[in-house]
Design a protein around this motif. Structure first.
Motif, PDB file in Angstrom:
ATOM      1  N   TYR A   1       0.837  -1.210   0.000  1.00 19.55           N
ATOM      2  CA  TYR A   1       0.000   0.000   0.000  1.00 19.55           C
ATOM      3  C   TYR A   1       0.864   1.250   0.000  1.00 19.55           C
ATOM      4  CZ  TYR A   1      -2.367   3.853   2.420  1.00 19.55           C
ATOM      5  OH  TYR A   1      -2.811   5.088   2.798  1.00 19.55           O
ATOM      6  N   ILE A   2       1.881   1.261   0.838  1.00 17.62           N
ATOM      7  CA  ILE A   2       2.771   2.417   0.930  1.00 17.62           C
ATOM      8  C   ILE A   2       3.516   2.627  -0.380  1.00 17.62           C
ATOM      9  CG2 ILE A   2       4.805   3.358   2.105  1.00 17.62           C
ATOM     10  CD1 ILE A   2       3.867   1.744   4.587  1.00 17.62           C
ATOM     11  N   GLN A   3       4.045   1.534  -0.954  1.00 18.82           N
ATOM     12  CA  GLN A   3       4.790   1.657  -2.203  1.00 18.82           C
ATOM     13  C   GLN A   3       3.894   2.189  -3.328  1.00 18.82           C
ATOM     14  OE1 GLN A   3       8.049   1.253  -2.109  1.00 18.82           O
ATOM     15  NE2 GLN A   3       7.792   0.688   0.028  1.00 18.82           N
ATOM     16  N   GLU A   4       2.672   1.686  -3.391  1.00 18.65           N
ATOM     17  CA  GLU A   4       1.749   2.114  -4.452  1.00 18.65           C
ATOM     18  C   GLU A   4       1.414   3.598  -4.321  1.00 18.65           C
ATOM     19  OE1 GLU A   4      -1.241   1.346  -7.606  1.00 18.65           O
ATOM     20  OE2 GLU A   4      -0.355  -0.315  -6.501  1.00 18.65           O
ATOM     21  N   PHE A   5       1.150   4.035  -3.099  1.00 15.67           N
ATOM     22  CA  PHE A   5       0.770   5.433  -2.896  1.00 15.67           C
ATOM     23  C   PHE A   5       1.928   6.370  -3.224  1.00 15.67           C
ATOM     24  CE2 PHE A   5       0.340   9.314  -0.435  1.00 15.67           C
ATOM     25  CZ  PHE A   5      -0.962   9.690  -0.714  1.00 15.67           C
ATOM     26  N   THR A   6       3.101   6.093  -2.660  1.00 19.05           N
ATOM     27  CA  THR A   6       4.244   6.968  -2.915  1.00 19.05           C
ATOM     28  C   THR A   6       4.672   6.924  -4.370  1.00 19.05           C
ATOM     29  OG1 THR A   6       5.757   5.208  -2.209  1.00 19.05           O
ATOM     30  CG2 THR A   6       5.105   6.822  -0.553  1.00 19.05           C
ATOM     31  N   GLY A   7       4.319   5.829  -5.066  1.00 20.31           N
ATOM     32  CA  GLY A   7       4.667   5.718  -6.483  1.00 20.31           C
ATOM     33  C   GLY A   7       4.008   6.760  -7.366  1.00 20.31           C
ATOM     34  N   PHE A   8       2.955   7.426  -6.876  1.00 18.26           N
ATOM     35  CA  PHE A   8       2.336   8.506  -7.642  1.00 18.26           C
ATOM     36  C   PHE A   8       3.265   9.722  -7.756  1.00 18.26           C
ATOM     37  CE2 PHE A   8      -1.888   6.689  -6.108  1.00 18.26           C
ATOM     38  CZ  PHE A   8      -2.183   6.135  -7.334  1.00 18.26           C
ATOM     39  N   PHE A   9       4.116   9.908  -6.762  1.00 16.00           N
ATOM     40  CA  PHE A   9       4.897  11.145  -6.672  1.00 16.00           C
ATOM     41  C   PHE A   9       6.403  10.957  -6.915  1.00 16.00           C
ATOM     42  CE2 PHE A   9       1.237  11.294  -3.829  1.00 16.00           C
ATOM     43  CZ  PHE A   9       0.591  12.436  -4.269  1.00 16.00           C
ATOM     44  N   THR A  10       6.914   9.776  -6.639  1.00 15.61           N
ATOM     45  CA  THR A  10       8.367   9.593  -6.693  1.00 15.61           C
ATOM     46  C   THR A  10       8.979   9.826  -8.071  1.00 15.61           C
ATOM     47  OG1 THR A  10       7.947   7.201  -6.801  1.00 15.61           O
ATOM     48  CG2 THR A  10       8.597   8.107  -4.689  1.00 15.61           C
TER      49      THR A  10
ATOM     50  N   VAL B   1       6.484  21.335 -13.511  1.00 16.58           N
ATOM     51  CA  VAL B   1       5.844  20.447 -14.487  1.00 16.58           C
ATOM     52  C   VAL B   1       6.122  18.986 -14.136  1.00 16.58           C
ATOM     53  CG1 VAL B   1       5.944  19.651 -16.885  1.00 16.58           C
ATOM     54  CG2 VAL B   1       5.784  22.093 -16.382  1.00 16.58           C
ATOM     55  N   ALA B   2       7.369  18.687 -13.747  1.00 14.08           N
ATOM     56  CA  ALA B   2       7.712  17.311 -13.378  1.00 14.08           C
ATOM     57  C   ALA B   2       6.958  16.868 -12.131  1.00 14.08           C
ATOM     58  CB  ALA B   2       9.216  17.193 -13.157  1.00 14.08           C
ATOM     59  N   ALA B   3       6.899  17.746 -11.133  1.00  7.74           N
ATOM     60  CA  ALA B   3       6.241  17.391  -9.870  1.00  7.74           C
ATOM     61  C   ALA B   3       4.743  17.163 -10.053  1.00  7.74           C
ATOM     62  CB  ALA B   3       6.486  18.485  -8.834  1.00  7.74           C
ATOM     63  N   LEU B   4       4.080  18.084 -10.728  1.00  9.82           N
ATOM     64  CA  LEU B   4       2.634  17.952 -10.931  1.00  9.82           C
ATOM     65  C   LEU B   4       2.312  16.894 -11.978  1.00  9.82           C
ATOM     66  CD1 LEU B   4       1.655  21.748 -10.866  1.00  9.82           C
ATOM     67  CD2 LEU B   4       1.490  20.075  -9.014  1.00  9.82           C
ATOM     68  N   GLY B   5       3.143  16.818 -13.015  1.00  9.05           N
ATOM     69  CA  GLY B   5       2.921  15.823 -14.059  1.00  9.05           C
ATOM     70  C   GLY B   5       3.026  14.405 -13.534  1.00  9.05           C
ATOM     71  N   SER B   6       3.901  14.203 -12.566  1.00 12.88           N
ATOM     72  CA  SER B   6       4.060  12.867 -11.989  1.00 12.88           C
ATOM     73  C   SER B   6       2.750  12.359 -11.401  1.00 12.88           C
ATOM     74  CB  SER B   6       5.134  12.901 -10.908  1.00 12.88           C
ATOM     75  OG  SER B   6       5.266  11.652 -10.274  1.00 12.88           O
ATOM     76  N   PHE B   7       2.084  13.202 -10.627  1.00 16.91           N
ATOM     77  CA  PHE B   7       0.826  12.790 -10.000  1.00 16.91           C
ATOM     78  C   PHE B   7      -0.267  12.586 -11.048  1.00 16.91           C
ATOM     79  CE2 PHE B   7      -3.292  14.035  -8.128  1.00 16.91           C
ATOM     80  CZ  PHE B   7      -3.418  13.013  -7.200  1.00 16.91           C
TER      81      PHE B   7
END
Length: 520
Positions: free
Chosen positions: A404-413, A436-442
């Motif tokens: 669960y933790i890996q999946e959630f943080t995977g949106f932003f890393t 752009v990189a930070a917001l685009g990642s999510f």
């Protein structure tokens, strides 16, 4: 089930000793009050052995021990890739990232982003990290720690969380990072000793008293499917560990983000006496990471044979602890609590550092050092209180908390890795490309999750990273395309490492090759 009087006594003695040591190392000379450098960076006084031990103690907590053991029960040895690949990631961080951070003299990761980009980037990432640390990391550690205490000692979940929160506060709130790092030496010793003892007893039981070697052989024969490091596409857990992606794909992004740019991990290296001490500490931590699967994954696999009737995978480690003899159980229980409170103390110290130094001090520029330290302590208390309140609603229904933790943080890393890597090694990267990189990642992660649901999250992380690199480079070229004045001057950075560090790096690589060759 409850602990015996002997087990309880062992645990209480350990807890009191830990608090006593924390208060002793936190004492100040007459007339000296802690300033922000003392509280948040241990006065830049940490030796290599304290850094290495503290890195692992901060990392190995309830979500690692309980969560990864649960994944070992459900998936098998393949989950150890998170540990073993982290070893080589640490070597990279020590050689290429740490020299840049120490040369910049920073307190926090958001502070580096302001130096390299602008205050807007610093603020966005500071708020993001505060949210993740409080509502993902702290809640996971508290919930899984309370689950273990409930299984072993019969303590109600809410009281278990309150106990863990108060324990971490008692020994870390006054002393700050120095108290955390120096007591981590005790924590990691107890953790490793207790974990190895648990694995020994589990294997000895499986081997019917003929020893751990016989037990390990029997375990590999009874559950051979649990000893695949690289999962095939027909494996039911391929979505969690998608084959070669653990070696050449998204796991690199997850590890680089965690070990290189994660405040509560990297903070102890920022507190090093010198670059060389920091690098030696990182090398020490890399070797400890190679050992961790024996402590956290093997008991989970053993539970498949010893306790196959478990309702949830995350019950594997606590269930194995019930097999311990009287007295020994108290030691192993102390080891588990050691890991939990160490991570809680590390996280709350980092939360207070980011809030105080990245957000509060920007608007309250002229306050005294004592005032900032007080604010940091208050923030630590508030963050723990929020985590206790939110733990059950967020994690009460999760099957495998580690995943669960890996999946959630995977949106932003992916975005975090892009803005740091480009910020350090590409002079044309600017604030617009970072945003752009930070917001685009999510946004890209959300789109891919729902439009391509069968794509394993680790592969999604790798794909989003590549897309964010493209977006950031294009944005930088469109919005100026020239070297930035605040870019990192790599000519001023000492990347050359001592021969001892290079030997350690080669040794880690050779051990990893041997491990993956044996369990391919």
């Amino acid at each position: 089930m409850t602990l015996s009087l002997i087990d309880t006594t062992v645990f209480v003695v350990y807890a009191l000793a830990l608090v006593a040591v924390a208060l002793w190392v936190s004492r100040e000379k007459a007339g000296h009050n802690k300033d922000t450098k003392d509280y948040f960076l241990a006065g830049n006084s940490l030796p290599w052995w304290a850094i290495g031990a503290s890195l692992i103690a901060a990392n190995i907590s309830a979500e690692q021990i309980i969560g990864m053991s649960g994944s070992g029960f459900a998936i098998g040895l393949g989950i150890a890739s998170y540990e073993w690949m982290a070893a080589i990631t640490l070597i990279i961080v020590g050689k290429y990232f740490l020299p840049i951070f120490l040369q910049r003299g920073i307190y926090t990761m958001p502070q580096f982003l302001e130096q390299r980009y602008d205050h807007r980037v610093r603020t966005v990432l500071a708020v993001f990290w505060l949210g993740v640390y409080v509502f993902v990391n702290l809640t996971a550690v508290l919930w899984l720690g309370a689950l273990a205490i409930n299984t072993i000692a019969g303590v109600d979940m809410i009281y278990g969380m309150i106990f863990l929160a108060l324990f971490s506060v008692v020994y870390s709130l006054y002393g700050g990072l120095k108290a955390v790092a120096m007591t981590d030496i005790i924590q990691i010793f107890v953790l490793v000793a207790g974990g190895l003892l648990l694995s020994y007893i589990c294997l000895d039981l499986i081997g019917a008293g003929e020893g751990v070697i016989a037990g390990f052989v029997t375990l590999t024969e009874q559950v051979p499917e649990k000893f695949d490091m690289i999962l095939s596409e027909d494996n039911p857990h391929y979505v969690s560990l998608p084959g070669l992606s653990v070696l050449v794909g998204g796991m690199w992004i997850m590890n680089l983000s965690y070990w290189g740019f994660n405040q509560y991990i990297i903070q102890r290296t920022l507190a090093a006496k010198s670059l060389e001490e920091g690098q030696k500490g990182i090398a020490f931590a890399a070797f400890l990471k190679l050992l961790m699967p024996i402590i956290v994954v093997l008991p989970g696999i053993a539970a498949v044979v010893l306790a196959p009737e478990l309702e949830r995978p995350d019950q594997a480690y606590p269930s194995m602890m019930q097999l311990m003899p009287v007295g020994v159980k108290g030691l192993v229980f102390a080891a588990l609590v050691a890991a939990i409170v160490s991570s809680l103390a590390s996280m709350t110290n980092s939360i207070s550092t980011i809030f105080t130094m990245d957000l509060y001090s920007y608007y309250k520029k002229n306050e005294t050092q004592k005032h900032y330290v007080t604010v940091g302590r208050v923030v630590s208390l508030v963050s723990l209180t929020l985590a206790v309140i939110c733990a059950k609603p967020l994690l009460g229904q999760a099957e495998q908390a580690f995943q669960y933790i890996q999946e959630f943080t995977g949106f932003f890393t992916p975005g975090i890795c892009v803005l740091f890597l480009l910020g350090m090694f590409w002079k044309k990267a600017n604030a617009n490309s970072a945003m752009v990189a930070a917001l685009g990642s999510f946004l890209l992660s959300i789109v891919l999750k729902y439009l391509w649901p069968e794509l394993p999250f680790m592969d999604r992380v790798g794909l989003v990273f590549i897309l964010c690199v493209i977006l950031a480079v294009v944005t930088a070229l469109i919005t100026g395309g020239k070297d930035q004045e605040n870019a990192v001057n790599l000519d001023d950075i000492q990347f050359k490492t001592r021969s001892s560090y290079n030997v350690a790096a080669i040794a880690v690589i050779c051990i990893l090759i041997a491990l993956y060759s044996a369990w391919w």
